[in-house]
Design a protein around this motif. Structure first.
Motif, PDB file in Angstrom:
ATOM      1  N   PRO A 110      25.269  17.061  77.959  1.00 33.25           N
ATOM      2  CA  PRO A 110      23.874  16.681  77.720  1.00 33.25           C
ATOM      3  C   PRO A 110      23.792  15.539  76.701  1.00 33.25           C
ATOM      4  O   PRO A 110      24.693  15.365  75.869  1.00 33.25           O
ATOM      5  N   THR A 111      22.722  14.770  76.784  1.00 40.32           N
ATOM      6  CA  THR A 111      22.559  13.660  75.839  1.00 40.32           C
ATOM      7  C   THR A 111      22.433  14.158  74.406  1.00 40.32           C
ATOM      8  O   THR A 111      22.774  13.434  73.463  1.00 40.32           O
ATOM      9  N   SER A 112      21.964  15.389  74.216  1.00 40.40           N
ATOM     10  CA  SER A 112      21.857  15.932  72.864  1.00 40.40           C
ATOM     11  C   SER A 112      23.230  16.048  72.209  1.00 40.40           C
ATOM     12  O   SER A 112      23.388  15.807  71.008  1.00 40.40           O
ATOM     13  N   LYS A 113      24.237  16.409  73.006  1.00 40.40           N
ATOM     14  CA  LYS A 113      25.595  16.519  72.480  1.00 40.40           C
ATOM     15  C   LYS A 113      26.158  15.138  72.152  1.00 40.40           C
ATOM     16  O   LYS A 113      26.873  14.961  71.160  1.00 40.40           O
ATOM     17  N   ILE A 114      25.819  14.153  72.980  1.00 44.31           N
ATOM     18  CA  ILE A 114      26.245  12.778  72.705  1.00 44.31           C
ATOM     19  C   ILE A 114      25.628  12.294  71.393  1.00 44.31           C
ATOM     20  O   ILE A 114      26.297  11.696  70.540  1.00 44.31           O
ATOM     21  N   ALA A 115      24.331  12.555  71.232  1.00 44.90           N
ATOM     22  CA  ALA A 115      23.643  12.144  70.003  1.00 44.90           C
ATOM     23  C   ALA A 115      24.262  12.801  68.782  1.00 44.90           C
ATOM     24  O   ALA A 115      24.455  12.158  67.741  1.00 44.90           O
ATOM     25  N   ALA A 116      24.586  14.083  68.892  1.00 47.88           N
ATOM     26  CA  ALA A 116      25.163  14.800  67.758  1.00 47.88           C
ATOM     27  C   ALA A 116      26.507  14.211  67.360  1.00 47.88           C
ATOM     28  O   ALA A 116      26.777  14.005  66.169  1.00 47.88           O
ATOM     29  N   ARG A 117      27.365  13.914  68.364  1.00 52.31           N
ATOM     30  CA  ARG A 117      28.671  13.354  68.020  1.00 52.31           C
ATOM     31  C   ARG A 117      28.547  11.937  67.469  1.00 52.31           C
ATOM     32  O   ARG A 117      29.328  11.532  66.618  1.00 52.31           O
ATOM     33  N   ALA A 118      27.561  11.193  67.972  1.00 53.19           N
ATOM     34  CA  ALA A 118      27.364   9.824  67.498  1.00 53.19           C
ATOM     35  C   ALA A 118      26.586   9.768  66.187  1.00 53.19           C
ATOM     36  O   ALA A 118      26.417   8.687  65.620  1.00 53.19           O
ATOM     37  N   THR A 119      26.114  10.911  65.732  1.00 54.41           N
ATOM     38  CA  THR A 119      25.297  11.034  64.513  1.00 54.41           C
ATOM     39  C   THR A 119      24.073  10.125  64.557  1.00 54.41           C
ATOM     40  O   THR A 119      23.810   9.367  63.628  1.00 54.41           O
ATOM     41  N   VAL A 120      23.341  10.208  65.683  1.00 50.71           N
ATOM     42  CA  VAL A 120      22.084   9.458  65.834  1.00 50.71           C
ATOM     43  C   VAL A 120      21.032  10.414  66.381  1.00 50.71           C
ATOM     44  O   VAL A 120      21.371  11.435  66.989  1.00 50.71           O
ATOM     45  N   PRO A 121      19.737  10.110  66.216  1.00 44.71           N
ATOM     46  CA  PRO A 121      18.701  10.932  66.845  1.00 44.71           C
ATOM     47  C   PRO A 121      18.819  10.859  68.366  1.00 44.71           C
ATOM     48  O   PRO A 121      19.196   9.819  68.920  1.00 44.71           O
ATOM     49  N   LYS A 122      18.490  11.952  69.033  1.00 47.00           N
ATOM     50  CA  LYS A 122      18.566  11.976  70.496  1.00 47.00           C
ATOM     51  C   LYS A 122      17.710  10.874  71.117  1.00 47.00           C
ATOM     52  O   LYS A 122      18.093  10.267  72.125  1.00 47.00           O
TER      53      LYS A 122
END
Length: 209
Positions: free
Chosen positions: A35-47
């Motif tokens: 999910p994009t939420s997991k991508i955002a978390a790893r990239a340390t950016v808001p979804k």
């Protein structure tokens, strides 16, 4: 909902972090399971920033294609006049060097190409460029003395071998103990076979009775 552009949205480092995170997560879990939420978390950016740069999750795959290294090799860098085999070995070595830094990405995109048309089309275009480069190197090394049909066939065969090897390179040695040296030896045999088939002298015409 349309995202409002905010200060800091056009942060190249944030976009790169998103792509790096997507590459790692897609490779680990697969595109559909990430999910994009997991991508955002790893990239340390808001979804929301993920969707600001990439409106659809599939747009991330298209952007990852652009991260593949440039595969354009000028024939003059590798051609040994009169020696097709040496010239092709030089070309393969150049392509290997450029792909070595992105084995993970290459494998990921080849895997996703089965279900994502944009990725498949982009990789097909890159494959066509490899075919063109092999053809150009053979023609330059042979100084145009070989039949065009034979050169076209040889170019397609070697490009297929190189592309396949790059698509599975990250798994070398994972299960069957295969080493990079063994893979390199295999491609070298293929180069020798193709070059030999191209340069074998024609059989003499039968004598008239």
């Amino acid at each position: 909902m349309r995202l409002t552009k905010k200060k800091g949205d056009d942060d190249p480092s944030a976009r790169e972090r998103i792509l790096t995170a997507a590459e790692e997560l897609f490779a680990e879990f697969g595109f559909d399971a990430t999910p994009t939420s997991k991508i955002a978390a790893r990239a340390t950016v808001p979804k929301g920033l993920v969707h600001y740069y990439f409106k659809r999750k599939s747009d991330l795959l298209a952007a990852l294609v652009d991260r593949l290294p440039d595969e354009q090799v000028e024939p003059a860098r590798v051609v040994v006049p009169g020696d097709v085999a040496a010239s092709l070995r030089g070309l393969v070595a150049e392509l290997d060097d450029r792909m070595r830094a992105s084995y993970l990405l290459s494998h990921l995109l080849w895997r996703e190409a089965d279900t994502h048309t944009a990725v498949r089309d982009a990789l097909q275009e890159r494959f066509g460029k490899v075919v063109d480069q092999v053809r150009a190197v053979i023609m330059a090394a042979s100084m145009g003395s070989l039949p065009v049909a034979a050169v076209d066939t040889a170019s397609g065969l070697l490009a297929l071998a190189v592309s396949y090897r790059h698509s599975v390179a990250r798994h070398v040695g994972a299960d069957d103990g295969t080493t990079n040296a063994a893979i390199a030896a295999t491609i070298d045999r293929e180069v020798e076979f193709i070059a030999g088939a191209l340069t074998v002298p024609p059989a003499p015409a039968p004598l008239a009775r």
